[in-house]
Structure formats: structure tokens, C-alpha cells
Motif scaffolding. Structure first.
Motif: not given
Length: 376
Positions: A117, A120-121, A140, A164, A174
Motif C-alpha cells: 500500500l 501504491v501511495k 494490484e 486501496t 488504482l
């Protein structure tokens, strides 16, 4: 056949800390048996910590020589084999030939998801900053795999309810917002408006549909309920509290909201009621340290509104607090500090205090040396 408990790319070597559920540890069968054998207990713990930094995390090699080395026993394989049955209690051999511990795997999956996560951020933030496209397809899939494994072991893990993770499980790209709860769009067959794998691919070629969407299409043709993962239930926490599964079992729809209860307003000098001010004056009259009255008034009103404590009880405890101060000689706290710290719940000790007086008092070093000589 036993599948591995963590993904093959689960790498936590940059995580120096490993969380331990202490009550769960002391209630475990390992602790009950290994506590009688200190060497087995020590080896068991060392292998837990070593497994945290293996790849995949929460796994160990199925080789006595390597395990002996990881347990810091050197070449003493004989000692290791004597206690192996107790020290390795709970470890299970998976299809990849490695040993996995389900409890350590659960903690590892939570940390692995948090790591994904964060990636992703960071990726979305960099894409926005530099105005470039962010390709999160690989992330993902990693999140879906880890979430499926964690849901099988601990469906109540809070990380599964993060936005998420929900997007990845629902097939939402995303960076896209979750479906609106106030005005959901879509068709009767798809009330959520979430694009299917075919729509995202932009063509009708079945080979372009992701694996999970292909499975859903097959189940729909058979008249079965649509499910991306067979273990997902409507009560599983992979959906946020404001979203729920529809009758088909996979669509996000608004959950029924219960009646909203009104919450008292935060006390301010302008919204203090006459009753609150009167009760405060009664409390203030018996409180032993009368400074910062305005701050104490706001703290008093805050306790009445949110702590559910009756004003007479506060006055009674304030009076008892004053007696305790006189008994112990302790410096008093300001009224606001006493209230904000919930000091009315303190267990005040009125037992007699013992005075510690020196056995001898001397006027000079000579007197002290003389006293020591006499005592010898």
C-alpha cells in the motif's frame, strides 16, 4: 497439497520489527510444551525471528543443517534434532518444499500488505507530481494475492478494509475513486457501474479479460453466484463499513445506514448551559486548588457531556482529593488537569506514611569517623 502461506515475493528484510501477540503466545501449545525445555524454547523463538527475514517471509528451509545454523547452534545438529519436535511445533511443509508457520504468516501478510500500500501511495504521488501515468497492474495483483491469503487466515484484519485493498479486490483501477453511494450508476445487471474486465480492456477478446473476471463470467453463464474468491463472505472485512455485497455476492452497493445519533457539541465559553455552570460552581467550591477557573469550567462541561459522570460524584471525589492532599503533603493539580486526567478515578492511599530519618546526624567528619570507630 498445502499451498504456501505467503506469496513467493513476500520480502520483509527491510522490516526490523516483528509483532508478537503476547496473550496468544502464552496460551499456545508451543509455550505449554517448550517451557519445560529451555533449549527448545530458545530455538523455537530464534527460528520465528529468522523466518521473518526469509524470502518468502514466515518460511524456513526444510533442512536440519540450515535450521541448525539459523538457530545459532553451529554444527551441533545432534542437539537440534533432540529438540526439533518441540521447537518446530506448528510449522507446516508446503508444496514449495519450505516450512511455514500460520501465525507468523498472518503477521507477515499484514506487514506485506502495508508495504504494498505504501508503494501504491508513493507511485500515485510521484505520478501526480511529475504528471506521468502510473501503471499499477503488478501491484494490484500482488495486493489481491496477499489479501486472499490473509482473508483465509484472519478475515477481520483491519488492513483488509482499507480503500486501496477494496479497489484491487473489486477490480477498480488504482487511483480511481470508489463508486458513489449517493448516486450509483450502471445497468440492472451491473448496479455498481464498476467496469468489467472486457470494458477496461476496450475489446471483447476473452483473452484480454483478467483471470478473475473470466472466472466470474463463467459462473454467471452457469447461473452461479459471482465470486472472485470462494472464501469471501458478505461479513468479510474486505469491504468498507459503508459498502456491502449485493445479492449476487460481488457487487458494491450502499449499505443500509442506521439512525444517526446526535453528538453533544464540544464545550465553548458561549455554549455552557446554566445547569452546567451551576454544577461547576458546586464542584469549584470544594476543589482544593482554585486556579485557571475558565479552563476548569470547559473541562468540567466536557466531562459531563462525554464521560457520562454525574456532577455530585465529581464534587465528592474532589473533596476526597483535598483530604488526600492534606494527608500526604502532595502538590495539588489544577482543576482542568484533574478533570482531563480523569483523576476522580484515582485510588487514593490514606495509609500512614513512614518517615525516613537518618540514624545519626554528625556536625563534622571527625564526629562521623569517631562514631564509626565506636560502632566497630
Amino acid at each position: 497439497m498445502t499451498a504456501p502461506f505467503t506469496p513467493s515475493d513476500c520480502d520483509l528484510r527491510d522490516f526490523p520489527r516483528m509483532s508478537i501477540d503476547v496473550p496468544r503466545l502464552f496460551a499456545s501449545s508451543f509455550n505449554a510444551t517448550a517451557s519445560r525445555n529451555p533449549i527448545a524454547w530458545m530455538i523455537g523463538h530464534k527460528l520465528w525471528y529468522r523466518a521473518w527475514h526469509q524470502v518468502p517471509a514466515a518460511s524456513l528451509p526444510d533442512d536440519d543443517d540450515e535450521l541448525c545454523h539459523l538457530a545459532e547452534l553451529g554444527f551441533d545438529v545432534k542437539t537440534f534434532r533432540k529438540v526439533k519436535a518441540v521447537a518446530m511445533r506448528g510449522w507446516i511443509k508446503a508444496d514449495d518444499g519450505r516450512l511455514y508457520h500460520p501465525v507468523i504468516a498472518e503477521a507477515a501478510l499484514i506487514s506485506w500488505l502495508e508495504k504494498l500500500l505504501q508503494r501504491v501511495k508513493s507511485g500515485l504521488g510521484n505520478a501526480k507530481r511529475w504528471k506521468v501515468a502510473f501503471d499499477g497492474a503488478a501491484l494490484e495483483q500482488q495486493i489481491r494475492d496477499a489479501a486472499a491469503m490473509l482473508s483465509a487466515r484472519n478475515p477481520l484484519a483491519p488492513v483488509l478494509a482499507k480503500d486501496t485493498v477494496m479497489k484491487c479486490l473489486a477490480g477498480i483501477p488504482l487511483g480511481s475513486p470508489l463508486p458513489s453511494l449517493s448516486d450509483p450508476t450502471g445497468t440492472p445487471d451491473d448496479p455498481t457501474g464498476i467496469p468489467t474486465g472486457t470494458e477496461k480492456a476496450g475489446n471483447s477478446d476473452p483473452s484480454a479479460i483478467p483471470r478473475e473476471r473470466e472466472r466470474e463470467r463463467e459462473l454467471k453463464e452457469e447461473g452461479s453466484s459471482l465470486r472472485s474468491e470462494p472464501d469471501v463472505r458478505a461479513s468479510d472485512p474486505i469491504l468498507a463499513p459503508t459498502l456491502a455485497l449485493d445479492g449476487a455476492g460481488c457487487s458494491l452497493v450502499p449499505a443500509e445506514a442506521g439512525p444517526r445519533r446526535s453528538r453533544p457539541a464540544k464545550p465553548t465559553p458561549s455554549n455552557i448551559t446554566a445547569d452546567e455552570r451551576g454544577e461547576f460552581e458546586s464542584w469549584w467550591a470544594v476543589y482544593p486548588h482554585k486556579v485557571s477557573k475558565q479552563a476548569a469550567l470547559l473541562a468540567f462541561a466536557n466531562v459531563l457531556r462525554f464521560a457520562g459522570v454525574a456532577a455530585p460524584h465529581l464534587s465528592e471525589r474532589a473533596q476526597l482529593y483535598g483530604e488526600w492532599l492534606r494527608h500526604t503533603g502532595t502538590l495539588p493539580a489544577n482543576g482542568a488537569t484533574w478533570l482531563n486526567g480523569r483523576r476522580w478515578e484515582d485510588d487514593l492511599d490514606f495509609s500512614p506514611r513512614q518517615s525516613h530519618q537518618p540514624r545519626h546526624q554528625w556536625s563534622s567528619m571527625d564526629d562521623a569517623m569517631g562514631s564509626m570507630t565506636l560502632e566497630d
